[in-house]
Design an enzyme around this catalytic site. Structure first.
Site, short mmCIF file in Angstrom:
data_model
loop_
_atom_site.label_atom_id
_atom_site.label_comp_id
_atom_site.label_asym_id
_atom_site.label_seq_id
_atom_site.Cartn_x
_atom_site.Cartn_y
_atom_site.Cartn_z
N ASP A 215 0.83 -1.20 0.00
CA ASP A 215 0.00 0.00 0.00
C ASP A 215 0.87 1.26 0.00
O ASP A 215 1.86 1.34 0.74
CB ASP A 215 -0.87 -0.03 1.27
CG ASP A 215 -1.92 1.06 1.30
OD1 ASP A 215 -2.78 1.06 0.41
OD2 ASP A 215 -1.89 1.92 2.21
N GLU A 264 14.35 -15.46 -0.03
CA GLU A 264 14.78 -16.53 0.89
C GLU A 264 13.75 -17.65 0.95
O GLU A 264 14.05 -18.75 1.38
CB GLU A 264 14.92 -15.99 2.32
CG GLU A 264 16.16 -15.19 2.59
CD GLU A 264 16.08 -14.57 3.98
OE1 GLU A 264 15.38 -15.11 4.86
OE2 GLU A 264 16.70 -13.52 4.16
C1 NOJ Z 1 -4.45 3.00 -0.90
C2 NOJ Z 1 -5.56 2.06 -0.57
O1 NOJ Z 1 -5.85 1.29 -1.70
C3 NOJ Z 1 -6.71 2.92 -0.12
O2 NOJ Z 1 -7.90 2.21 -0.03
C4 NOJ Z 1 -6.32 3.56 1.18
O3 NOJ Z 1 -7.34 4.46 1.58
C5 NOJ Z 1 -5.01 4.31 1.06
N1 NOJ Z 1 -4.02 3.60 0.32
C6 NOJ Z 1 -4.44 4.59 2.42
O4 NOJ Z 1 -3.97 3.41 3.01
#
Ligand code: NOJ
Ligand code: CA
Length: 557
Positions: A215, A264
């Site tokens: 993310d 790994e």
């Molecule tokens: C991207 C994620 O896909 C989204 O849903 C989220 O709100 C933001 N990152 C923050 O984590």
């Protein structure tokens, strides 16, 4: 570069580099299948639906976060990275799900949220409780404010979700949160943060996961000194420009370290970056040979439904990734953007990029979405599907404000925060809500439209021209056709304006052809060979087939 010729029948028997052309299905756990009737999908619910995913023909699933979380941003605010939130189940449920998926020949990719934690994470709670000078404050970005009494934020950064990226705490210091105030950003210069995430990676790898979706992969490292963005405020999550908080060179060192850990483990464990970088060359940096494996191609996702624009984007994407020896990772929908059933008919700024939904003619929207999906699945590389797109679900554009839960909806001023419309729970069967999403008479955390009875899995199964059967056919052909495995064998064929035609070859001989009519008129394409699939009914004669507008056909040549 090795490429598999057919997709793996079982995870164990898979050839090397399985991910290079894998089709990976995104499960948004709270909206997939609810086992206990509380209206929220959960891990035991997903377990019962694994046969559906196996029969659909995908290679792997990616699960959005199911970790302990106050759910301020639907689980993207993690308070404990090694536990499952009780609304989704337990760690034992996660283990069962991973094992069950593997038994069905499906790999499992989990979400990793390293840019920020929840404000209920132990470290952040201690940082607040211990006050200024606490060593835990160094693990986040705490700063004194500007102005005579520190009453102004430390810099001018806006939050992606609207409002300032800083919140002031009782003792007067401010902390940084690029997203909601409940999501404080980690300080990745701190060794404890780096060490912690290495052990989190190992925790889930030891449990058997096959990879991670990272993310905000472009956000971890911030520019030294956290300088103002000033007049260059055009940057945002979609990564349109240079920014002091995104896509800094220093972030790559982190991924080189992670790659060593992934390597790994046996079986090619992978990581896919959510990296909204300003251009494809910068995205390619995340998938250099010693970094992550895949990076979502959001430039493609945001490209208008226009033959010239699409062709240019496909060429640029393949070329950018070829530079670093990586395959391209296509995607048309996810839990953050307007479903492509609507988006590809939208035309306004922000609408094409999928951040703002508008109502469209549902028949025309579905026709175009089916053509686009068939195009994407014929391209070389890997593709991510978002749950429900295989049912042709439309964006729900009329959710009332009181049921909306996207934190951005409430923080922003109407320009953003419309992500609930693509997160409505899946209809599985039956005539009344929740359409098999949960037990009869149960609830669903967002209301499902009445029209979704006709879109359920049960309603579409075995119906030859349904969207579900189109996806099943496409994925079966993709598995079985040797021309669709390599990641470097696309060749364009001259075509009339508004039409795309390309071939895929085996040992230099074209054996597969894809024809896409993106124009608004029917186009005769001859009969290039045996028809493998078409996203809509074809017209014309047996020797001169006519593709209606917004139609894609696959041929064996
Ligand atoms: C991207 C994620 O896909 C989204 O849903 C989220 O709100 C933001 N990152 C923050 O984590
Ligand atoms: Ca539940």
């Amino acid at each position: 570069m090795t490429d598999q010729l057919t997709a793996p029948p079982t995870v164990e028997a898979s050839p090397a580099s399985w991910w290079r052309n894998a089709v990976i299905y995104q499960i948004y756990p709270r909206s997939f299948a609810d086992s206990n009737g509380d209206g929220i999908g959960d891990l035991p619910g997903i377990l019962t639906r694994l046969p559906y995913l196996r029969d659909l023909g995908v290679d792997a699933v990616w699960l959005s976060p199911f970790y302990a979380s106050p759910q301020a941003d639907a689980g993207y605010d993690v308070s404990d990275y090694r536990t499952v939130d009780p609304i989704f189940g337990t760690v034992t449920d996660a283990e069962k799900l991973i094992a069950g998926a593997h038994e069905h020949g499906l790999r499992v990719i989990v979400d990793l949220v390293p840019n920020h934690s929840s404000d209920q994470h132990d470290w952040f709670k201690r940082a607040l409780a211990e006050g200024p000078g606490s060593p835990f404050r160094d693990r986040y970005h705490f700063r004194p404010g500007k102005g005579e009494n520190g009453e102004l934020p430390p810099n001018d950064w806006p939050s992606i979700f609207g409002g300032p990226a800083w919140t002031r705490v009782e003792d007067g210091e401010w902390y940084l949160h690029l997203f909601a105030a409940e999501q404080p950003d980690f300080n990745w210069e701190h060794p404890a943060v780096r060490d912690e995430f290495k052990t989190i990676l190992r925790f889930w790898l030891d449990l058997g996961v096959d990879g991670f979706r990272v993310d905000v992969a472009h956000g971890l490292v911030k520019e030294d000194g956290l300088p103002d963005v000033g007049e260059h405020a055009e940057w945002h999550l979609l990564g349109v420009g240079e920014s002091p908080c995104f896509d800094r060179d220093g972030v790559h060192e982190i991924y080189r370290e992670w790659r060593k850990i992934l390597d790994e483990y046996p079986g090619e464990r992978i990581a896919v970056a959510e990296a909204w970088a300003p251009n494809l060359a910068r995205v390619a940096d995340y998938v250099r040979a010693d970094e992550l494996h895949q990076a979502f191609n959001f430039s493609y996702l945001g490209t208008a439904w226009d033959a010239a624009a699409q062709r240019r984007m496909i060429d640029e994407s393949l070329a950018a990734m070829r530079q670093v020896g990586a395959p391209t990772t296509w995607t048309l929908s996810n839990h953050d953007v307007v479903r492509h059933t609507n988006r590809l008919l939208q035309t306004g700024e922000g609408e094409v990029a999928g951040r703002r939904p508008t109502a469209v003619d549902p028949v025309a929207g579905l026709r175009r979405a089916r053509a686009a999906s068939a195009l994407m699945l014929a391209l070389p590389g890997s593709a991510y599907l978002y749950q429900g797109e295989e049912l042709g679900l439309p964006e729900v554009v009329d959710l009332p404000p009181e049921v909306r839960q996207d934190p951005a909806f409430h923080r922003a001023t109407g320009q953003d925060g419309y992500r609930d419309g693509c997160r409505v729970p899946i209809p599985w069967s039956g005539d009344t809500a929740p359409y098999g999403f949960g037990p009869d008479g149960g609830d669903s955390w967002l209301p499902q439209p009445a029209s979704w009875a006709q879109l359920s899995v049960a309603a579409q199964t075995g119906v030859p021209d349904s969207t579900l059967e189109l996806y099943r056919t496409a994925l079966a052909v993709r598995r079985g056709n040797p021309a669709l495995a390599p990641t470097d064998n696309l060749r364009w064929v001259p075509a009339p304006d508004g039409v795309l035609v390309f071939e895929r070859a085996v040992e230099g001989q074209p054996v597969f052809r894809c024809t896409v009519n993106m124009s608004d008129r029917p186009v005769a394409v001859g009969r290039p060979g045996e028809l493998l699939l078409s996203s809509g009914s074809l017209e014309g004669t047996p020797v001169d087939v006519v593709l209606p507008p917004d139609t894609t056909a696959w041929w064996s040549v």
